[in-house]
Enzyme design. Structure first.
Site, short mmCIF file in Angstrom:
data_model
loop_
_atom_site.label_atom_id
_atom_site.label_comp_id
_atom_site.label_asym_id
_atom_site.label_seq_id
_atom_site.Cartn_x
_atom_site.Cartn_y
_atom_site.Cartn_z
N LYS A 191 -1.12 8.61 -21.17
CA LYS A 191 -2.07 7.81 -20.37
C LYS A 191 -3.28 7.44 -21.21
O LYS A 191 -3.74 6.30 -21.20
CB LYS A 191 -2.57 8.57 -19.13
N HIS A 241 1.49 26.95 -35.27
CA HIS A 241 2.46 26.50 -36.29
C HIS A 241 2.03 25.22 -36.97
O HIS A 241 2.85 24.53 -37.56
CB HIS A 241 3.84 26.34 -35.65
N GLU A 252 -2.45 4.92 -23.99
CA GLU A 252 -1.99 3.65 -23.46
C GLU A 252 -3.13 2.76 -22.95
O GLU A 252 -3.14 1.56 -23.19
CB GLU A 252 -1.03 3.98 -22.30
N ASN A 306 6.50 -3.49 8.77
CA ASN A 306 6.20 -2.73 7.54
C ASN A 306 6.35 -1.26 7.88
O ASN A 306 5.95 -0.86 8.96
CB ASN A 306 4.74 -2.93 7.11
N GLY A 307 6.86 -0.47 6.95
CA GLY A 307 6.96 0.97 7.20
C GLY A 307 8.40 1.41 7.32
O GLY A 307 9.32 0.69 6.91
N TRP A 316 9.49 -5.62 0.80
CA TRP A 316 9.75 -4.82 -0.39
C TRP A 316 10.77 -3.79 0.05
O TRP A 316 10.46 -2.89 0.81
CB TRP A 316 8.46 -4.16 -0.87
N LYS A 374 4.47 -4.07 -17.99
CA LYS A 374 4.78 -3.12 -16.93
C LYS A 374 6.25 -2.71 -16.98
O LYS A 374 6.59 -1.56 -16.83
CB LYS A 374 4.46 -3.75 -15.56
N ARG A 421 0.99 -7.90 -3.76
CA ARG A 421 1.34 -6.53 -3.41
C ARG A 421 2.75 -6.16 -3.86
O ARG A 421 3.13 -4.99 -3.79
CB ARG A 421 1.26 -6.35 -1.89
N GLU A 429 2.09 13.80 -20.70
CA GLU A 429 1.81 12.67 -19.82
C GLU A 429 0.33 12.27 -19.93
O GLU A 429 0.00 11.08 -19.99
CB GLU A 429 2.21 13.02 -18.38
N CYS A 478 5.73 -4.27 1.58
CA CYS A 478 5.92 -5.29 2.60
C CYS A 478 4.58 -5.84 3.07
O CYS A 478 3.56 -5.16 3.04
CB CYS A 478 6.63 -4.69 3.80
#
Ligand code: UD1
Ligand code: M6R
Length: 686
Positions: A562, A581, A565, A115-116, A88, A681, A33, A558, A2
């Site tokens: 990263k 193995h 990517e 906001n919040g 948002w 994205k 944002r 992960e 927001c």
């Protein structure tokens, strides 16, 4: 996320059209944002009338809506207060009724942008409903607008006509949670009050003449004669006001023309003025008659009695990313806050209770299911892997984890008594959405763990949990991972809430979760060491292995994703138990290896794997707990120490160093970190 914007002009003639344009422009500067709807509130034609225009979609759509409504543009206001917002969604989907500004009543006596999150909004709403207020939205914010009116009316009935800042103080007394807030009211024309708690707010000041002062005094309520300030009969409005600091008077002592820009983000103020004052938590800014006053309810020892008016020398681009070079770096560093936001209002750390509002009425159905299938792609898939074991342990149900595309390729059997958990940052990933449809068609119960409120996945699942990590802009997912992880652990905890035998484990995990944001902060301090490590040993490498087992297998996968990517370096996450193995054949004195060796029941086995590497001349980078020196300085290329936490949460801390390694590898290679080649994205194609 927001965004808040407000514009107040005093003795500066502005047409309504110009005011609208300033507000719209302010909102456009907040667009980066991330948001899903927007709105403005300005004065109407009739005295005391407030005009609110709002709509879902882009700010451009709001502009078109204002045009479509034929809002008159030529009326001149020499003094006026307007407020605006980009939303948002957190409470309720993006639709007109949920957009800000929110009003107190059909006459819009008070309008609010926020906001919040107001965590006690349900209690407030219940109270206000009982007093006859009628709610129009699903938001938490609306209760603030109603509360303003309620408290204003109550005081008025008792004979008190409060100053705007006295009124907001009484309202704030009732609010719990976090907020950045602007309020405008027909009872206080041309005025705005704004405040913050855990959510940023600043005020830009623009005057023709140079400001005589570069600070504003803080006015503390407990130093005023509060009893009289309440009572207008005893002490006139003006009396109270003239007794306080007047920062913006001209030399002749008369008010001077001034414009004020209030915002949650300097990016929307900087094109108007570089003179800004950043509010601190619990500060109340009150703007009227060309003056800016800062109030606080209480003075504590050591509190500063002034707020500096600073001169911003930053460029727009710098402001958007704060002190960070890229959104990815910003998002990595936001994790103490974003992980906290995932838990906010949902974990009672004192009584060890979990309350996931979105799952409440589905808990028993999930518990009765025959198995849990977790379905996701990429990083979101890794958060499923990271939490699978704790879900199995606490819920005592078989859990399978599926990559959405493979799950669909196999046309895996799904039954009515299955619970399918879908995890996605965007809530729009095509593979995951197709898998969701597949499971819905087969009658399974579907649960979403989603960041974007109002996304297709959040709407189409039967129930779920919004992870509340805030918008993620960098293509590489970082803060969404840690928040998904925590949300899934919370799901496991709520599914086993009433199990006596699990009580001890529950307490251990909840205590662990409480410390996570602070511990992430500590791990982020490794950045300089990691930068050095990349420069000294990793920048020129072609390939990198990450070794982990148990809970850390997901961290290894992960980390490898990263690195691939955004740095384009080949990298592979390997289950440490699988080393012998096959993968061991790759190990020599050159290949860089990162090994996760934090303490849990598998620690001795991880040490075995590390020793296998060392005895083949490998020199791993070891990520282990503080106080542990798994390898000597000669044997390890480097040791990165992270704080210790409960075994099932350790991955939340271990992933941070690898996020930073991938980031610095990419920066050092000159790659556009936020937009790596060939990737988007949100992957909305199959
Ligand atoms: C609500 C607030 C949240 C706040 C919390 C505590 C909303 C939208 N959220 O969260 O911001 O932190 O109170 O004050 O009001 N849902 C799905 N699929 C999904 C995700 C969610 O169906 O993928 C549904 C849920 O079942 C629920 C609704 O969306 O009905 C909101 O979910 P969530 O935000 O997680 O609810 P709360 O935890 O109550
Ligand atoms: O929005 P989602 O979480 O559904 O996205 C899934 C993947 O596309 C995503 O996690 C991708 O792997 C990231 N770019 C990884 O950083």
């Amino acid at each position: 996320m927001c965004g808040i914007f407000g514009y107040v002009n005093f003795l500066v003639d502005k047409s309504r059209g110009e005011i609208i344009d300033t507000l719209i422009d302010g909102l456009q500067r907040l667009e980066y944002r991330g948001y899903d709807s927007s709105g403005i509130a300005i004065d109407g034609d009739k005295k005391g009338e407030t005009l609110i225009v709002k709509c879902p979609g882009k700010v451009k759509a709001l502009k078109e809506e204002i045009e479509r409504l034929g809002v008159e543009r030529s009326t001149i206001f020499d003094s006026h207060a307007g407020i605006a917002h980009t939303r948002w969604a957190t409470h309720g989907q993006p639709m007109v009724s949920n957009c800000h500004p929110h009003r107190s009543d059909p006459d819009a006596e008070f309008v609010v942008v926020h906001n919040g999150i107001i965590t006690n909004y349900r209690e407030l709403k219940t109270l206000l409903l009982s007093k006859g207020h009628i709610f129009e939205s699903e938001t938490d914010t609306e209760c603030i607008a109603k509360l303003f009116k309620h408290i204003y009316d109550t005081n008025l009935k008792a004979g008190f006509e409060l100053d705007f800042n006295e009124l907001i103080k009484q309202v704030l007394y009732e609010l719990e949670g976090s907020y950045g807030l602007l309020v405008k009211s027909k009872h206080y024309p041309g005025e705005v009050v704004g405040t913050r708690k855990g959510s940023p707010l600043l005020v830009g000041v623009k005057t023709d003449k140079k400001l005589k002062v570069d600070f504003v005094d803080v006015e503390f309520t407990d130093q005023q004669d509060f009893s009289t300030s309440f009572n207008q009969d005893l002490m006139g409005h003006d009396n109270l006001r003239t007794s306080q600091s007047r920062a913006f008077l001209a030399d002749d002592g008369l008010p001077m023309p001034a414009e004020f820009f209030l915002s949650s983000d300097p990016a929307s103020v900087i094109q108007h003025t570089k003179k800004v004052l950043f509010l601190e938590d619990d500060d109340i800014a009150h703007i009227y008659d060309g003056e800016l006053h800062i109030h606080r309810a209480k003075k504590n020892a050591g509190d500063s009695t002034i707020r500096q008016i600073q001169t911003l020398e930053m460029e727009l681009n710098e402001i958007m990313k704060g002190p960070y070079k890229h959104f990815m770096q910003k998002e990595i560093f936001e994790q103490p806050e974003s992980t906290f936001n995932t838990m906010r209002g949902r974990i009672d750390f004192e009584n060890f209770n979990i309350n996931l509002g979105g799952l409440k009425s589905f808990i028993n159905s999930i518990k009765r299911s025959r198995r849990i299938i977790m379905i996701a792609c990429g990083t979101s898939y890794h958060s499923c892997l990271a939490t699978r074991s704790i879900i199995e342990e606490l819920c005592e149900l078989p859990v399978v984890v599926e990559l959405a595309s493979d799950f669909l390729d196999r046309k895996s059997p799904v039954f009515r008594d299955d619970t399918c958990i879908f995890v996605s940052q965007s809530g729009e990933t095509a593979d995951s959405m197709l898998a969701l449809q597949y499971c819905l068609d087969r009658g399974a119960l579907t649960v979403g763990i989603v960041n974007s409120v109002g996304s297709s996945m959040s709407r189409q699942t039967h129930c779920g949990v919004h992870i509340n990590a805030g918008p993620e802009i960098g293509v590489a997912s970082t803060k969404a991972y840690t928040s998904q992880y925590i949300a899934l652990v919370m799901v496991a905890l709520s599914l086993s809430n009433d199990s006596i035998s699990k009580q001890q484990r529950h307490r251990e995990i909840i205590n662990g979760l409480k410390k996570i944001p602070e511990q992430i902060k500590q791990v982020l301090n490794l950045e300089d060491k990691i930068k050095q490590l990349c420069n000294d040993h990793l920048n020129d490498q072609k390939s990198l292995l990450l070794l982990g087992r148990g809970y850390q297998h997901a961290t290894a996968l992960e980390g490898a994703l990263k690195i691939k990517e955004i740095s384009y370096m080949h990298s592979e996450g390997v289950l440490a138990g699988e080393l012998k193995h096959g993968v061991l054949a790759l190990v020599d004195g050159q290949l860089p290896i990162i090994a996760f060796a934090t303490r849990d029941s598998l620690f001795p086995k991880v040490l075995n794997a590390i020793n296998q590497v060392v005895s083949r001349d490998g020199r791993p980078i070891v990520i282990c707990n503080e106080g542990d020196d798994v390898l000597s300085n000669n044997e390890a290329l480097a040791t990165l120490h992270v704080p210790n936490t409960v075994d099932c949460l350790q991955g939340l801390l271990n992933v941070i160093p690898v996020q930073l390694i991938s980031y610095w590898l990419a920066v050092n290679r000159g790659i556009d970190v936020d937009f790596p080649r060939n990737l988007a994205k949100s992957v909305t194609v199959e």
